[in-house]
Motif scaffolding. Structure first.
Motif, PDB file in Angstrom:
ATOM      1  N   ARG A  84       0.805  -1.226   0.000  1.00  0.00           N
ATOM      2  CA  ARG A  84       0.000   0.000   0.000  1.00  0.00           C
ATOM      3  C   ARG A  84       0.833   1.269   0.000  1.00  0.00           C
ATOM      4  O   ARG A  84       0.313   2.337   0.274  1.00  0.00           O
ATOM      5  N   SER A  95       5.313  17.658  12.848  1.00  0.00           N
ATOM      6  CA  SER A  95       3.960  17.969  12.360  1.00  0.00           C
ATOM      7  C   SER A  95       3.952  18.105  10.837  1.00  0.00           C
ATOM      8  O   SER A  95       3.011  17.661  10.172  1.00  0.00           O
ATOM      9  N   ILE A 151       4.139  14.564   9.298  1.00  0.00           N
ATOM     10  CA  ILE A 151       2.844  13.864   9.398  1.00  0.00           C
ATOM     11  C   ILE A 151       1.903  14.352   8.294  1.00  0.00           C
ATOM     12  O   ILE A 151       1.257  13.546   7.621  1.00  0.00           O
ATOM     13  N   LEU A 152       1.839  15.653   8.084  1.00  0.00           N
ATOM     14  CA  LEU A 152       0.995  16.183   7.011  1.00  0.00           C
ATOM     15  C   LEU A 152       1.456  15.699   5.644  1.00  0.00           C
ATOM     16  O   LEU A 152       0.642  15.328   4.793  1.00  0.00           O
ATOM     17  N   MET A 168       3.209  12.945   4.870  1.00  0.00           N
ATOM     18  CA  MET A 168       3.013  11.507   4.675  1.00  0.00           C
ATOM     19  C   MET A 168       1.539  11.114   4.608  1.00  0.00           C
ATOM     20  O   MET A 168       1.199  10.118   3.989  1.00  0.00           O
ATOM     21  N   SER A 169       0.672  11.879   5.230  1.00  0.00           N
ATOM     22  CA  SER A 169      -0.750  11.520   5.222  1.00  0.00           C
ATOM     23  C   SER A 169      -1.530  12.191   4.090  1.00  0.00           C
ATOM     24  O   SER A 169      -2.681  11.872   3.867  1.00  0.00           O
ATOM     25  N   GLY A 170      -0.879  13.104   3.376  1.00  0.00           N
ATOM     26  CA  GLY A 170      -1.573  13.811   2.299  1.00  0.00           C
ATOM     27  C   GLY A 170      -1.305  13.212   0.936  1.00  0.00           C
ATOM     28  O   GLY A 170      -0.656  12.176   0.792  1.00  0.00           O
ATOM     29  N   ASP A 171      -1.797  13.894  -0.077  1.00  0.00           N
ATOM     30  CA  ASP A 171      -1.661  13.423  -1.453  1.00  0.00           C
ATOM     31  C   ASP A 171      -0.534  14.111  -2.213  1.00  0.00           C
ATOM     32  O   ASP A 171      -0.255  13.746  -3.351  1.00  0.00           O
ATOM     33  N   SER A 185       3.033  14.800  -3.539  1.00  0.00           N
ATOM     34  CA  SER A 185       4.183  13.902  -3.648  1.00  0.00           C
ATOM     35  C   SER A 185       5.395  14.531  -4.324  1.00  0.00           C
ATOM     36  O   SER A 185       6.304  13.837  -4.739  1.00  0.00           O
ATOM     37  N   ARG A 218       2.145   4.502  -1.074  1.00  0.00           N
ATOM     38  CA  ARG A 218       1.666   5.448  -2.078  1.00  0.00           C
ATOM     39  C   ARG A 218       2.779   6.328  -2.604  1.00  0.00           C
ATOM     40  O   ARG A 218       2.717   6.821  -3.707  1.00  0.00           O
TER      41      ARG A 218
END
Length: 188
Positions: A25, A76, A79-80, A82-85, A87, A27
């Protein structure tokens, strides 16, 4: 994720790379170069030097500028990211620029240290200026640093002061560090 596996067959030593875990998984791949963050990291030798009353070492004449970022802000932002779209490459840094000399004087002031600031030869390839452009981080991630330099320094100094009280010493581990002797009597 790969693991470097050294095979010893008593005849030769061969390095092989073998997969440790498949991540179906994944991304995106995030490459991180940690530069100029500070917090509870013993590589930040100048804090230890100031708290122990040792000479505070600056490599170069102190006029080179840096943009220091407290580690909480970096986390912080990561985290944003790696968790966002998003790239594409993005700078996670603090655009507030300080000379290395001013930064050392601020640490000396905040620690109430009697340490002398000493200047040593600049390291090879030491840039005169570092200041990240965080426009992309603001636009794409909605991120910017929130911990001011003075607030972050106070937290960092408290951390090292508490470590020194609890253990009697904190050993610096940076590339130019010399492990300071155990001098808990100089902790203020």
């Amino acid at each position: 994720i790969f693991h470097n596996n050294r095979i010893n067959d008593n005849k030769s030593h061969t390095d092989t790379i073998r997969p440790v875990m498949a991540l179906p998984r994944v991304r995106k791949l995030v490459l991180i170069d940690f530069i100029l963050q500070y917090g509870s990291d013993p590589s930040t030798e100048i804090f230890i030097q100031a708290l122990q009353g040792h000479p505070m070492t600056i490599y170069g004449d102190g006029s080179q500028t840096r943009s220091f970022q407290f580690v909480d802000d970096l986390v912080s932002g990561l985290i944003l990211l790696m968790s966002g779209d998003y790239s594409e490459p993005v700078n996670l840094g603090n655009p507030a620029e300080y000379s290395v000399g001013d930064f050392a004087r601020l640490i000396k002031q905040l620690t109430n240290s009697s340490s002398e600031i000493v200047f040593k030869d600049a390291t090879q390839d030491d840039p005169k200026q570092r200041k990240p452009d965080i426009t992309t981080a603001r636009k794409q991630l909605g991120w910017q640093p929130v911990v001011g330099v003075t607030e972050g320094l106070a937290k960092t100094i408290d951390y090292f002061r508490n470590e020194l009280r609890a253990t009697g010493e904190v050993k610096a581990v940076g590339p130019h560090s010399k492990n300071p002797p155990n001098r808990p009597d100089e902790v203020t």
